[in-house]
Design an enzyme around this catalytic site. Structure first.
Site, PDB file in Angstrom:
ATOM      1  N   CYS A  76       0.797  -1.229   0.000  1.00  0.00           N
ATOM      2  CA  CYS A  76       0.000   0.000   0.000  1.00  0.00           C
ATOM      3  C   CYS A  76       0.825   1.272   0.000  1.00  0.00           C
ATOM      4  O   CYS A  76       0.491   2.240  -0.702  1.00  0.00           O
ATOM      5  CB  CYS A  76      -0.978   0.004   1.169  1.00  0.00           C
ATOM      6  N   HIS A 115      -2.367   1.013   7.251  1.00  0.00           N
ATOM      7  CA  HIS A 115      -2.706   1.024   5.821  1.00  0.00           C
ATOM      8  C   HIS A 115      -2.795   2.462   5.324  1.00  0.00           C
ATOM      9  O   HIS A 115      -3.401   3.317   5.976  1.00  0.00           O
ATOM     10  CB  HIS A 115      -4.031   0.304   5.569  1.00  0.00           C
ATOM     11  N   ASP A 132      -7.992   4.502  -3.367  1.00  0.00           N
ATOM     12  CA  ASP A 132      -7.043   3.536  -2.804  1.00  0.00           C
ATOM     13  C   ASP A 132      -6.671   2.521  -3.876  1.00  0.00           C
ATOM     14  O   ASP A 132      -7.527   1.803  -4.381  1.00  0.00           O
ATOM     15  CB  ASP A 132      -7.693   2.835  -1.605  1.00  0.00           C
TER      16      ASP A 132
END
Length: 280
Positions: A76, A115, A132
């Site tokens: 991420c 995250h 995202d």
């Protein structure tokens, strides 16, 4: 720490070639949707660097070399750091958010903020969006969703919604939920976050911890995922799971390093770095 100032040179043309995006280059909602969808389909999620004991660099030049020019992916912090620069280059406003992953947790507070996701502002649009490209799960967003509650957002065949959940902090707690992503078939929380802005230096610290801590699953176990036109592929350790768009799920256990390398190379489209010992 890495230099991520907007003045750092960035090869947008190379990124667009890598993702296959051929739409208009202006900061509008259609461009945001198209870029996010193209990115998640083109660049795999993988943690090969943490598994071999290295914290991935978040320097823009290193991210470009790895995710754009090489046949590699990232997790991420890499994906969303790169995507944030793409959006900023095109004129979007971007705020970095650190989120608590909820999959397998009972409460938002049970997990650290590990995250990275993005809050995106489109010029001329009073609505802001959650974007995202780096959540390594079948419930990940394929398109941005408006930051508002009370409705369901279908996006590229997946269903999401945002809800508020009570917590002890002064800012509202948002939770991203996906429908049908878990074994139960209903709504399942993916991650929780507030809209407190975080800086690149904060992300650097979390990236280092998640990549190097012996307690982190990303430093101990393979997680590689790839999205195709009709399926989501996930390699978790030695187990390969294919979730098709019709909901059909098949799993198989890989046996031996040679088979694992072959699957990573051909089915997941990731080049395995030299010197990496894979599970047997």
């Amino acid at each position: 720490m890495s230099d991520t100032a907007p003045t750092t040179p960035f090869d947008l043309d190379a990124y667009l070639r890598r993702t296959g995006w051929e739409g208009v280059r202006r900061a509008c909602l259609d461009t945001l949707r198209g870029l996010q969808h193209a990115h998640v389909r083109a660049i795999p999620f993988e943690n090969l660097d943490p598994v071999r004991g290295r914290a991935p660099s978040l320097d823009l030049a290193d991210l470009t070399a790895k995710l754009v020019h090489a046949r590699r992916g990232g997790y991420c912090y890499e994906h969303n750091t790169l995507f944030a620069r793409v959006l900023e280059t095109l004129g979007f406003g971007v705020t970095r958010l650190l989120c608590r992953v909820q999959l397998g947790a009972h409460r938002p507070e049970d997990r650290p903020r590990s995250h990275l996701a993005l809050q995106v502002r489109v010029p001329g649009d009073p609505q802001t969006y959650l974007s995202d490209v780096g959540f390594g799960a079948v419930g990940a967003l394929l398109e941005p969703v408006p930051l508002r509650t009370g409705e369901e957002f279908p996006g590229a065949g997946r269903r999401h919604r945002l809800v508020h959940r009570p917590h002890r902090g002064p800012l509202p707690m948002w939770v991203l939920e996906a429908h049908g992503a878990g074994d139960g078939g209903g709504w399942e929380a993916q991650y929780a976050f507030t809209l407190e802005p975080f800086e690149h230096a904060d992300v650097e610290v979390v990236n280092w911890h998640v990549a190097t801590s012996p307690r982190s699953p990303f430093s101990r176990t393979l997680y590689i995922q790839r999205l195709t036109t009709d399926a989501h592929l996930l390699l978790h350790g030695t187990a390969l799971t294919e979730t098709r768009t019709d909901g059909t799920v098949t799993r198989r256990e890989l046996t031996g390093e040679a088979e694992i390398r072959s699957v990573i190379d051909t089915e997941l489209d990731v080049e395995v770095p030299d010197g990496l010992t894979l599970p047997r």
